[in-house]
Design an enzyme around this catalytic site. Structure first.
Site, short mmCIF file in Angstrom:
data_model
loop_
_atom_site.label_atom_id
_atom_site.label_comp_id
_atom_site.label_asym_id
_atom_site.label_seq_id
_atom_site.Cartn_x
_atom_site.Cartn_y
_atom_site.Cartn_z
CG ASP A 78 3.81 61.10 -13.98
OD1 ASP A 78 4.89 61.69 -13.88
OD2 ASP A 78 2.71 61.61 -13.70
CG ASP A 134 4.42 65.12 -9.00
OD1 ASP A 134 4.30 64.90 -7.79
OD2 ASP A 134 5.46 65.56 -9.53
P1 TMP Z 1 6.11 65.08 -13.28
O1 TMP Z 1 6.25 64.78 -11.81
O2 TMP Z 1 4.74 64.82 -13.81
O3 TMP Z 1 7.16 64.39 -14.07
O4 TMP Z 1 6.31 66.66 -13.51
C1 TMP Z 1 6.90 67.55 -12.66
C2 TMP Z 1 6.08 68.82 -12.52
O5 TMP Z 1 6.78 69.69 -11.63
C3 TMP Z 1 5.88 69.64 -13.79
O6 TMP Z 1 4.53 69.62 -14.21
C4 TMP Z 1 6.21 71.08 -13.39
C5 TMP Z 1 6.41 71.03 -11.91
N1 TMP Z 1 7.44 71.93 -11.39
C6 TMP Z 1 7.12 72.74 -10.30
O7 TMP Z 1 5.99 72.70 -9.81
N2 TMP Z 1 8.08 73.56 -9.79
C7 TMP Z 1 9.35 73.63 -10.32
O8 TMP Z 1 10.20 74.39 -9.81
C8 TMP Z 1 9.66 72.80 -11.45
C9 TMP Z 1 11.03 72.85 -12.06
C10 TMP Z 1 8.68 71.96 -11.94
#
Ligand code: TMP
Length: 302
Positions: A38, A40
């Site tokens: 993953d 973030d």
């Molecule tokens: P990940 O990088 O762990 O796969 O998750 C993406 C994260 O992005 C999720 O926890 C929610 C966040 N997010 C935002 O901060 N802004 C947004 O507009 C969207 C769609 C998601």
């Protein structure tokens, strides 16, 4: 974090099972192995200078304050729903699809440019965990692929890698939401299937394309890419959410070692994390443990 602190921040529920998995993976060799990570708060740090580090979505400033505010409003509405334990998974999945679609539409309507992505990354507080570059370098030497699997934005992640790692890795691929720009560098659409937090699964693997190609060369045949990652059935999975364990669903893996970074809410979440992941690192730990693990697996191989 010193080595002794790292040990104090490591939780392994079943050392014997982990040791058995290590043996199986080592015996099968590096050609059967891949890393799925993953992005973030897994490859990047959860806190930077005492504050919550930004995500690929969070750091983006469109250069259009109205649209930035609209995306912030969506975040305020949907983020509590994302982390609510009370919403059934199917319902939540629909809500997440709704959130991601609306955000993508706003990025297009608001006229996001590639230039704005570059500037946003330059101005952002985002940092990789210590040891990530060394981990990528070791894996590159052993020709082991790394699949970065994210519900964020591929083009932003690439720019973060470019600006922070200052070199490219031919073994690193990104599977995430990829943008299409017109000749003026303006976002016009997104490619392929939308990836949100709850559908990080098999289908998204189809979209893998090598980072070094995305950074200037030709895009590899998707079919070739698919075969490349599918045949590597031993996996090291890195994530910071229980849902990240689904990143390897599409693989029919033989042996998987999973590492979970538990960055926050430790008391509440440790019990579920230690059951779900083979290894749990607490308190925004560095990547040295993962590096040590893969080095032990493959450094001494004949
Ligand atoms: P990940 O990088 O762990 O796969 O998750 C993406 C994260 O992005 C999720 O926890 C929610 C966040 N997010 C935002 O901060 N802004 C947004 O507009 C969207 C769609 C998601």
């Amino acid at each position: 974090m010193e080595q002794s602190d790292l040990s104090a921040n490591t939780v392994i529920d079943h050392p014997r099972a982990l040791s058995d998995k290590r043996t199986l993976i080592r015996d099968a060799g590096p050609s059967k192995f891949q890393v799925i990570a993953d992005f973030d708060a897994t490859l990047t740090r959860y806190r930077v200078n005492g504050r919550r580090g930004l995500t690929s979505h969070g750091l983006l400033q469109q250069g259009n304050t109205d649209y930035d505010a609209k995306r912030d409003a969506l975040y305020e509405h949907y983020r509590p729903l994302e982390i609510s334990p009370l919403i059934p998974i199917e319902e939540k999945s629909k809500l997440m699809e709704e959130w991601w679609s609306k955000t993508h539409d706003l990025l297009i309507e608001g006229g996001l440019t590639y230039d704005a992505i570059k500037k946003s990354v330059e101005n952002s507080s985002i940092a990789f965990r210590e040891g990530v570059i060394e981990l990528f370098e070791f894996l590159e030497k052993k020709e082991i692929p790394v699949l970065i699997f994210s519900a964020g934005l591929a083009d932003v992640i690439e720019e973060i890698l470019r600006q922070n790692l200052r070199r490219t890795f031919k073994n690193v691929k990104i599977v995430s939401n990829r943008m299409v720009f017109d000749d003026d560098g303006r976002l016009v659409s997104f490619k392929g299937k939308l990836i949100h937090v709850l559908n990080k699964n098999e289908h998204a693997l189809d979209m893998a394309a090598p980072l070094h190609d995305q950074l200037g060369g030709e895009i590899c045949e998707e079919v070739e890419e698919y075969a490349y990652v599918k045949q590597r059935t031993n996996v090291l999975l890195l994530g910071d959410h229980l849902g990240d364990l689904r990143m390897s669903d599409g693989l029919s893996y033989e042996t998987r070692i999973s590492i979970g970074f538990l960055n926050d809410n430790i008391e509440k979440s440790l019990e579920s994390y230690r059951k779900a992941f083979d290894l749990v690192y607490l308190n925004d730990a560095p990547m040295w443990g993962a590096l040590e693990l893969v080095s032990q697996l493959f450094s001494t191989e004949a």
